[in-house]
Design an enzyme around this catalytic site. Structure first.
Site, short mmCIF file in Angstrom:
data_model
loop_
_atom_site.label_atom_id
_atom_site.label_comp_id
_atom_site.label_asym_id
_atom_site.label_seq_id
_atom_site.Cartn_x
_atom_site.Cartn_y
_atom_site.Cartn_z
N LYS A 74 0.94 -8.18 3.68
CA LYS A 74 1.73 -8.45 2.48
C LYS A 74 2.95 -7.55 2.35
O LYS A 74 3.33 -7.13 1.26
CB LYS A 74 0.85 -8.36 1.23
CG LYS A 74 -0.47 -9.10 1.32
CD LYS A 74 -0.33 -10.53 1.85
CE LYS A 74 0.49 -11.43 0.96
NZ LYS A 74 0.59 -12.81 1.53
N THR A 77 5.85 -9.92 6.11
CA THR A 77 5.64 -10.23 7.52
C THR A 77 6.26 -11.58 7.90
O THR A 77 6.97 -11.68 8.91
CB THR A 77 4.13 -10.26 7.83
OG1 THR A 77 3.48 -9.18 7.15
CG2 THR A 77 3.89 -10.14 9.33
N HIS A 137 -1.32 -6.98 12.23
CA HIS A 137 -1.50 -6.01 11.14
C HIS A 137 -2.30 -4.80 11.59
O HIS A 137 -2.59 -3.91 10.79
CB HIS A 137 -2.21 -6.66 9.96
CG HIS A 137 -1.45 -7.78 9.31
ND1 HIS A 137 -0.14 -7.66 8.94
CD2 HIS A 137 -1.83 -9.04 8.96
CE1 HIS A 137 0.26 -8.80 8.38
NE2 HIS A 137 -0.74 -9.64 8.40
N ARG A 159 6.12 -1.52 2.91
CA ARG A 159 6.36 -1.95 1.53
C ARG A 159 5.62 -1.01 0.59
O ARG A 159 4.56 -0.47 0.94
CB ARG A 159 5.88 -3.39 1.32
CG ARG A 159 6.27 -4.00 -0.02
CD ARG A 159 5.72 -5.41 -0.15
NE ARG A 159 6.21 -6.07 -1.36
CZ ARG A 159 5.81 -7.27 -1.77
NH1 ARG A 159 4.90 -7.94 -1.06
NH2 ARG A 159 6.29 -7.81 -2.88
N LEU A 254 17.14 -17.46 5.13
CA LEU A 254 16.07 -16.50 4.88
C LEU A 254 15.84 -16.20 3.40
O LEU A 254 14.99 -15.38 3.07
CB LEU A 254 16.36 -15.19 5.62
CG LEU A 254 16.34 -15.25 7.15
CD1 LEU A 254 16.84 -13.94 7.73
CD2 LEU A 254 14.95 -15.57 7.68
N SER A 255 16.60 -16.82 2.52
CA SER A 255 16.41 -16.59 1.09
C SER A 255 15.01 -17.03 0.68
O SER A 255 14.41 -17.93 1.29
CB SER A 255 17.45 -17.33 0.27
OG SER A 255 17.24 -18.73 0.35
N MET A 259 12.92 -20.27 2.17
CA MET A 259 11.69 -20.05 2.94
C MET A 259 10.50 -20.75 2.26
O MET A 259 9.63 -21.32 2.91
CB MET A 259 11.40 -18.56 3.06
CG MET A 259 12.37 -17.78 3.93
SD MET A 259 11.94 -17.84 5.69
CE MET A 259 10.46 -16.80 5.73
N MET A 288 3.82 -17.90 -0.65
CA MET A 288 4.99 -17.18 -1.13
C MET A 288 5.02 -17.28 -2.65
O MET A 288 5.48 -18.27 -3.21
CB MET A 288 6.27 -17.75 -0.50
CG MET A 288 6.33 -17.56 0.99
SD MET A 288 7.85 -18.18 1.71
CE MET A 288 7.59 -17.76 3.43
#
Length: 325
Positions: A74, A77, A137, A159, A254-255, A259, A288
């Site tokens: 999270k 990625t 991960h 993050r 990529l906004s 996405m 998302m």
């Protein structure tokens, strides 16, 4: 090479879910193959299933044209996978829209951790056509040992743990089928007993090697604050040269909104399949959700915010990393 310790305390038991009913502490016993690791870097909390794959992961053959995207869960990625794949493939939007991101950028250890998934994702990843894009991960100690000798490109993203806590909790509930309390999940994170923990150590191991030529260290906060600047860094890392117009187009692609509505990146099919397997079929959840910095303020109590801040302070003591980057 590894030792496996069953975790039977009440807190860990309370984190049981259909996707991962039992957990173990995986410990790398021999640090000689990776001198970058210290004694704090040796362990990781993973589902019990992983012990059958640990050596296979460790001895996985790495190629110098591989691209590895490594994060704690999270941490942006999927966002990073799409950005990196497009950069490395000269902005091939046609293929990116036709082929799902999960096929273009494989989740390395998913078959080794997901209780209800019978696929051998390690072997499947090994057989991908080169150049392979691989997401993981896993912490540094458990990743393939050839990463440190072959030295393919590695993109790491961190993050803030407070935002991770909120996003990871929703992921655990809806995708892994967790039905325990939010309190137990947050307590599990603070005790570093949730899957893939310890969290801060995960970041610090890669922060220490950020100056190596084959490593690019990014933060989710940087990507939200200055994606154009990050795109410039990524293009340099891959030795690509794009025009301002091309980078503007990539920025738009990529906004978050783009996405989220893109079938190749929004993970709708993966989420539906996972929820069906783990007892959440028919419920609504978007992979998302918000994609915001600081959203923890809307979901964590003041007490938990303070406790996570103290947790971060203690774990970062003596290091020069700062999650506000």
């Amino acid at each position: 090479m590894f030792s496996f310790k069953p975790l039977n305390c009440e807190l860990v038991k309370s984190l049981s879910c259909p996707g991962a009913p039992t957990f173990i502490e995986v410990k790398l016993e021999d640090l000689s193959e990776n001198p970058r690791l210290d004694s704090e870097s040796k362990t990781c909390i993973l589902p019990e299933k992983y012990q059958h794959f640990a050596d296979k992961v460790r001895n996985f053959e790495v190629f110098d044209d591989d691209v590895w995207i490594v994060t704690f869960p999270k941490c942006g990625t999927t966002w990073t996978q799409e950005m990196v794949w497009l950069m490395d493939h000269d902005l091939d939007y046609h293929t990116a829209k036709q082929i799902n991101l999960n096929r273009r950028s494989a989740y390395f250890e998913i078959g080794a951790i997901a209780n209800n998934l019978s696929v051998d994702s390690i072997s499947n990843t090994a057989n991908l056509p080169r150049p392979r894009h691989i997401k993981s991960h896993l912490p540094m100690a458990l990743l393939p040992k050839q990463l440190w000798t072959v030295k393919p490109r590695i993109v790491y993203v961190s993050r803030n743990p407070k935002d991770v806590a909120v996003s990871y909790m929703h992921h655990y509930q809806m995708i892994m089928g967790y039905r325990g309390t939010e309190k137990n999940f947050l307590e599990g994170l603070l005790a570093d007993k949730v899957m893939y923990c310890p969290q801060v150590q995960h970041v610090l191991d890669f922060w220490r090697i950020r100056d190596q030529q084959n490593v690019l260290f990014l933060t989710y906060e940087q990507m939200k604050r200055d994606l154009v600047g990050v795109l410039s860094r990524v293009s340099q890392f891959f030795r690509k040269c794009f025009s301002e117009e091309q980078l503007t187009e990539l920025f738009h692609h990529l906004s978050f909104d783009e996405m989220k509505k893109n079938p190749a990146t929004n993970n709708v099919e993966m989420v539906a399949a996972a929820m069906q397997m783990n007892g959440r079929g028919g419920e609504k959840f978007e992979f998302m959700r918000k994609g915001q910095v600081g959203d923890y303020k809307n979901e964590l109590s003041v007490d938990y915010i303070e406790r996570f801040e103290e947790y971060i302070r203690q774990k970062l003591e003596g290091n020069d990393f700062d999650f506000s980057h």
